[in-house]
Design a protein around this motif. Structure first.
Motif, mmCIF file in Angstrom:
data_model
loop_
_atom_site.group_PDB
_atom_site.id
_atom_site.type_symbol
_atom_site.label_atom_id
_atom_site.label_comp_id
_atom_site.label_asym_id
_atom_site.label_seq_id
_atom_site.Cartn_x
_atom_site.Cartn_y
_atom_site.Cartn_z
ATOM 1 N N LEU A 107 46.495 46.047 42.101
ATOM 2 C CA LEU A 107 45.816 46.832 43.125
ATOM 3 C C LEU A 107 44.325 46.504 43.068
ATOM 4 O O LEU A 107 43.681 46.699 42.037
ATOM 5 C CB LEU A 107 46.049 48.331 42.855
ATOM 6 N N GLY A 108 43.800 45.979 44.163
ATOM 7 C CA GLY A 108 42.382 45.625 44.216
ATOM 8 C C GLY A 108 41.524 46.880 44.243
ATOM 9 O O GLY A 108 41.688 47.731 45.101
ATOM 10 N N GLU A 109 40.610 46.989 43.301
ATOM 11 C CA GLU A 109 39.781 48.201 43.235
ATOM 12 C C GLU A 109 38.293 47.903 43.326
ATOM 13 O O GLU A 109 37.511 48.767 43.671
ATOM 14 C CB GLU A 109 40.046 48.934 41.924
ATOM 15 N N GLY A 110 37.923 46.687 43.013
ATOM 16 C CA GLY A 110 36.501 46.354 43.020
ATOM 17 C C GLY A 110 36.099 45.700 44.329
ATOM 18 O O GLY A 110 36.751 45.853 45.353
ATOM 19 N N PHE A 111 35.008 44.964 44.297
ATOM 20 C CA PHE A 111 34.544 44.237 45.463
ATOM 21 C C PHE A 111 33.802 43.005 44.961
ATOM 22 O O PHE A 111 32.954 43.107 44.071
ATOM 23 C CB PHE A 111 33.624 45.133 46.296
ATOM 24 N N GLY A 112 34.186 41.840 45.469
ATOM 25 C CA GLY A 112 33.522 40.608 45.064
ATOM 26 C C GLY A 112 34.481 39.658 44.359
ATOM 27 O O GLY A 112 35.694 39.787 44.468
ATOM 28 N N THR A 113 33.902 38.703 43.646
ATOM 29 C CA THR A 113 34.706 37.669 43.000
ATOM 30 C C THR A 113 34.997 38.030 41.548
ATOM 31 O O THR A 113 34.097 38.460 40.833
ATOM 32 C CB THR A 113 33.956 36.323 43.044
ATOM 33 N N TYR A 114 36.248 37.869 41.137
ATOM 34 C CA TYR A 114 36.647 38.119 39.756
ATOM 35 C C TYR A 114 37.320 36.870 39.199
ATOM 36 O O TYR A 114 38.068 36.199 39.904
ATOM 37 C CB TYR A 114 37.585 39.325 39.667
ATOM 38 N N HIS A 115 37.017 36.601 37.956
ATOM 39 C CA HIS A 115 37.514 35.386 37.329
ATOM 40 C C HIS A 115 38.675 35.693 36.387
ATOM 41 O O HIS A 115 38.626 36.677 35.656
ATOM 42 C CB HIS A 115 36.380 34.719 36.554
ATOM 43 N N SER A 116 39.714 34.874 36.452
ATOM 44 C CA SER A 116 40.851 35.057 35.551
ATOM 45 C C SER A 116 41.109 33.766 34.788
ATOM 46 O O SER A 116 40.898 32.672 35.314
ATOM 47 C CB SER A 116 42.126 35.377 36.347
#
Lengths: 147, 172
Positions: free
Chosen positions: B145-154
């Motif tokens: 579930l997307g909760e943040g905003f912007g780019t996330y690195h995995s």
């Protein structure tokens, strides 16, 4: 904080969309426009409130929207430029019984729309009887009959 | 339409209303360009710019093929999407996989199937141990579930050194 930002962002986005849609959209509410209006309302509601169903959030969204709205109307009083940008201006589409075709095409109207407005507001039967037909700022067509 | 009529259309009348045809033509041009932008947005949405579509569906495998992942490059805040991790190792072995990067700050893991045999924290991320089948394969299905905003690195890594790393973007 985010309820104010949400409301402001939605206000700006809807304002832009209805400017793109032009004066005519939703001016004359047909059955389909009514349904469209409800769907837009439903879709907007989720984005406005998010997953916060508290009374405070709902009130802050409404307060923000009304504040922006009143703010714009105050701005319109002070600046002719803002007023024209937000509300637009009237455009004549029939002059002395003659349709200005280029304008009518740009405004996405057809002759039947003009005659419908002429019949319903003035009881006019033919194009020749129209002195002026004007698209008003709110998208309604007002008709002035010849003497 | 003759040139005469064209001229007539552009002339601003002063009676019965005061017109500004230069401005009105700008408005009409804005409406026309705006319409093209709307159509473009609809097409991009169909293609998956705002998640779920060919532009957003991604599949990555490590160079030796022992770790693979299927994910969405674009997410939307408040909506859940699937992510599948595929592991390959020795038959019937317990496979270890580390999910690293800052993605747990932007996503809530709503479901993780099958449940791992063991899990542990690992820096910003976590390490999971899963049972492989007789062919040495194991799959992990996640619902994010997307909760943040912007780019996330995995970054998904195994102790053997196989790594896949990717970015996911969450729209507001």
């Amino acid at each position: 904080m985010d309820s104010v930002l949400r409301a402001a962002a939605m206000y700006a986005a809807l304002m832009l969309l209805f400017k793109i849609a032009g004066r005519r959209s939703l001016a004359e509410i047909t059955t389909f426009d009514f349904v469209l209006l409800m769907i837009i309302g439903e879709a907007t509601q989720q984005a406005l409130l998010g997953d916060d169903f508290s009374m405070t959030n709902a009130l802050m969204v409404i307060v923000t929207l009304i504040a922006i709205d009143v703010g714009f109307s105050l701005l319109k009083l002070r600046s002719q430029w803002v007023s024209r940008l937000i509300d637009g201006g009237p455009t004549i589409i029939v002059e002395d019984g003659k349709i200005l075709r280029g304008r009518m095409r740009h405004a996405r109207l057809i002759e039947a729309d003009i005659m419908e407005a002429a019949r319903s507001s003035q009881g006019i039967e033919t194009l020749e009887q129209i002195k002026f037909a004007i698209i008003e700022r709110n998208g309604k067509i007002s008709v002035i009959a010849k003497e | 339409m003759t040139d005469q009529d064209e001229q007539d259309d552009h002339r601003s009348r002063q009676f019965p209303v005061r017109e500004d045809m230069v401005f009105q033509h700008k408005v009409w041009r804005f409406e026309r360009v705006g319409w093209y932008v709307l159509v473009l947005l609809v097409i991009l949405t169909l293609l998956g710019l705002f998640s779920r579509g060919p532009l957003s569906d991604r599949e990555l495998y490590s160079s030796d093929g022992s770790v693979g992942v299927e994910y969405q490059a674009f997410h939307r805040n408040g909506s859940a999407n699937a992510m599948t991790i595929r592991l390959k190792g020795q038959p019937n072995a317990v496979l270890e996989v580390e999910l690293g990067g800052d993605w747990l700050e932007g996503f809530e893991v709503q479901a993780l199937q099958p449940p791992p045999m063991r899990s542990a924290g690992a820096g910003q991320g976590m390490t999971l141990w899963v049972q492989a089948d007789e062919r040495g394969q194991a799959s992990l299905y996640l619902s994010l579930l997307g909760e943040g905003f912007g780019t996330y690195h995995s970054r998904i890594a195994t102790p053997g050194g196989a790594t896949v790393s990717f970015n996911q973007f969450i729209f507001p």
